[in-house]
Design a protein around this motif. Sequence first.
Motif, PDB file in Angstrom:
ATOM      1  N   HIS A  97       0.833  -1.208   0.000  1.00  0.00           N
ATOM      2  CA  HIS A  97       0.000   0.000   0.000  1.00  0.00           C
ATOM      3  C   HIS A  97       0.866   1.256   0.000  1.00  0.00           C
ATOM      4  CE1 HIS A  97      -3.116   2.857   1.127  1.00  0.00           C
ATOM      5  NE2 HIS A  97      -2.384   3.201   2.168  1.00  0.00           N
ATOM      6  N   GLU A 119      -1.928   5.649  -7.656  1.00  0.00           N
ATOM      7  CA  GLU A 119      -2.897   5.132  -8.614  1.00  0.00           C
ATOM      8  C   GLU A 119      -2.431   3.751  -9.016  1.00  0.00           C
ATOM      9  OE1 GLU A 119      -4.966   7.464 -11.801  1.00  0.00           O
ATOM     10  OE2 GLU A 119      -3.580   6.292 -13.041  1.00  0.00           O
ATOM     11  N   SER A 122      -5.555  -2.426 -12.125  1.00  0.00           N
ATOM     12  CA  SER A 122      -5.471  -3.882 -12.123  1.00  0.00           C
ATOM     13  C   SER A 122      -6.444  -4.458 -13.143  1.00  0.00           C
ATOM     14  CB  SER A 122      -5.817  -4.407 -10.727  1.00  0.00           C
ATOM     15  OG  SER A 122      -5.911  -5.816 -10.744  1.00  0.00           O
ATOM     16  N   ARG A 129      -9.741  -2.292 -13.401  1.00  0.00           N
ATOM     17  CA  ARG A 129     -10.189  -1.585 -12.202  1.00  0.00           C
ATOM     18  C   ARG A 129      -9.087  -0.645 -11.732  1.00  0.00           C
ATOM     19  NH1 ARG A 129     -10.945  -5.647  -7.969  1.00  0.00           N
ATOM     20  NH2 ARG A 129      -9.056  -6.499  -8.843  1.00  0.00           N
ATOM     21  N   THR A 131      -7.689   1.937  -8.255  1.00  0.00           N
ATOM     22  CA  THR A 131      -7.774   2.428  -6.882  1.00  0.00           C
ATOM     23  C   THR A 131      -6.804   3.591  -6.758  1.00  0.00           C
ATOM     24  OG1 THR A 131      -7.692   1.840  -4.534  1.00  0.00           O
ATOM     25  CG2 THR A 131      -6.064   0.802  -5.949  1.00  0.00           C
ATOM     26  N   GLN A 132      -7.155   4.563  -5.925  1.00  0.00           N
ATOM     27  CA  GLN A 132      -6.326   5.757  -5.767  1.00  0.00           C
ATOM     28  C   GLN A 132      -6.204   6.137  -4.290  1.00  0.00           C
ATOM     29  OE1 GLN A 132      -8.745   8.072  -8.556  1.00  0.00           O
ATOM     30  NE2 GLN A 132      -6.962   8.185  -9.895  1.00  0.00           N
ATOM     31  N   PRO A 133      -5.552   5.270  -3.488  1.00  0.00           N
ATOM     32  CA  PRO A 133      -5.419   5.586  -2.064  1.00  0.00           C
ATOM     33  C   PRO A 133      -4.367   6.667  -1.811  1.00  0.00           C
ATOM     34  CG  PRO A 133      -4.269   3.551  -2.557  1.00  0.00           C
ATOM     35  CD  PRO A 133      -4.960   3.976  -3.822  1.00  0.00           C
ATOM     36  N   GLU A 183      -6.695  -3.886   2.584  1.00  0.00           N
ATOM     37  CA  GLU A 183      -7.488  -4.411   1.476  1.00  0.00           C
ATOM     38  C   GLU A 183      -7.890  -3.226   0.617  1.00  0.00           C
ATOM     39  OE1 GLU A 183     -10.662  -6.978   2.685  1.00  0.00           O
ATOM     40  OE2 GLU A 183      -9.404  -7.961   4.186  1.00  0.00           O
ATOM     41  N   ARG A 184      -7.420  -3.229  -0.601  1.00  0.00           N
ATOM     42  CA  ARG A 184      -7.727  -2.119  -1.505  1.00  0.00           C
ATOM     43  C   ARG A 184      -9.139  -2.271  -2.043  1.00  0.00           C
ATOM     44  NH1 ARG A 184      -2.166  -2.975  -4.095  1.00  0.00           N
ATOM     45  NH2 ARG A 184      -0.891  -1.463  -2.987  1.00  0.00           N
ATOM     46  N   SER A 185      -9.802  -1.138  -2.197  1.00  0.00           N
ATOM     47  CA  SER A 185     -11.108  -1.163  -2.852  1.00  0.00           C
ATOM     48  C   SER A 185     -10.941  -0.547  -4.238  1.00  0.00           C
ATOM     49  CB  SER A 185     -12.148  -0.408  -2.030  1.00  0.00           C
ATOM     50  OG  SER A 185     -11.769   0.933  -1.867  1.00  0.00           O
ATOM     51  N   TYR A 186     -11.318  -1.316  -5.217  1.00  0.00           N
ATOM     52  CA  TYR A 186     -11.176  -0.902  -6.613  1.00  0.00           C
ATOM     53  C   TYR A 186     -12.522  -0.485  -7.181  1.00  0.00           C
ATOM     54  CZ  TYR A 186      -6.481  -2.929  -6.836  1.00  0.00           C
ATOM     55  OH  TYR A 186      -5.160  -3.209  -6.628  1.00  0.00           O
ATOM     56  N   SER A 187     -12.470   0.405  -8.141  1.00  0.00           N
ATOM     57  CA  SER A 187     -13.648   0.809  -8.902  1.00  0.00           C
ATOM     58  C   SER A 187     -13.414   0.422 -10.358  1.00  0.00           C
ATOM     59  CB  SER A 187     -13.845   2.321  -8.826  1.00  0.00           C
ATOM     60  OG  SER A 187     -13.988   2.740  -7.493  1.00  0.00           O
TER      61      SER A 187
END
Length: 194
Positions: A97, A119, A122, A129, A131-133, A183-187
Motif C-alpha cells: 500500500h 494510482e 489492475s 479496475r 484504486t487511488q489511495p 485491502e484495496r477497494s477498486y472501482s
Amino acid sequence: MIPNPRDITPEERSFCEMLGIAVMRWNYVEALFKTLVFGAVNPPRPGYRVDTLIAHLGSAELSDSLKAIADNYDEPMRSHMKHCSRMFDSERSHRNHLVHGCQLFGYEEGGDEPHALTEIVSAKGGQLRITQPKVSNDDLESFVSKTEEARKYFTAVLLILWGGKSADGLRELEKPPVRKPIERSYSPLIPAGA
C-alpha cells in the motif's frame, strides 16, 4: 515535451526520506524472514542445499513455506512460526500500500502536510479496475514502527530456533499484535457495457 516538475518542498523531502526508511526497514525484515525460513528448514544453521530453492521464493511463497514448515515443529515453536507468517503477511500488505503506485504529492485543503497520491490499475479477474489511495506520513511512521516490532520478534524466534537462546524462552515470548491487512477497494475503470 514533458514539463519539469516543480521543486520539492522541505516537507515533501521529509516525506520521501520517511518513505526511504520504510522501504529499507521492510527490506531488512524480509531478509530476516527469509533467514527464518532457512533456519526452519535446516536448523541449527541454514544449509546451502535449500538456500538455492528458498532464494527465489517471493514474499507470499516464503510466508506459505514457513506456515507449512511450522507443522513439523512442536508447540510453542509451531504457533510462533505461524504468528511470524501472519505478521509478515499483514505488514507486506501495508508495504504494498505504501510503496506501489506513489506518483505525486497532494495536500488537504489549507494543509501543509503532504501525502502521496497513488494510482494502481489492475486487470485481475478480467475487469480493468482502479484504486487511488493516499499515503500519509503517519502511515509511514506506523509502518516503520511495526517493522521494528517484527524485526525484534522474528529475531527472538530465530535465536531460539537456532539454539542461541533457551527454548523455554518461547513460552515467555509475547506475540506482537498483528494489524489488519490492507485491502484495496477498486472501482471499475471502464463502466460495464461500455
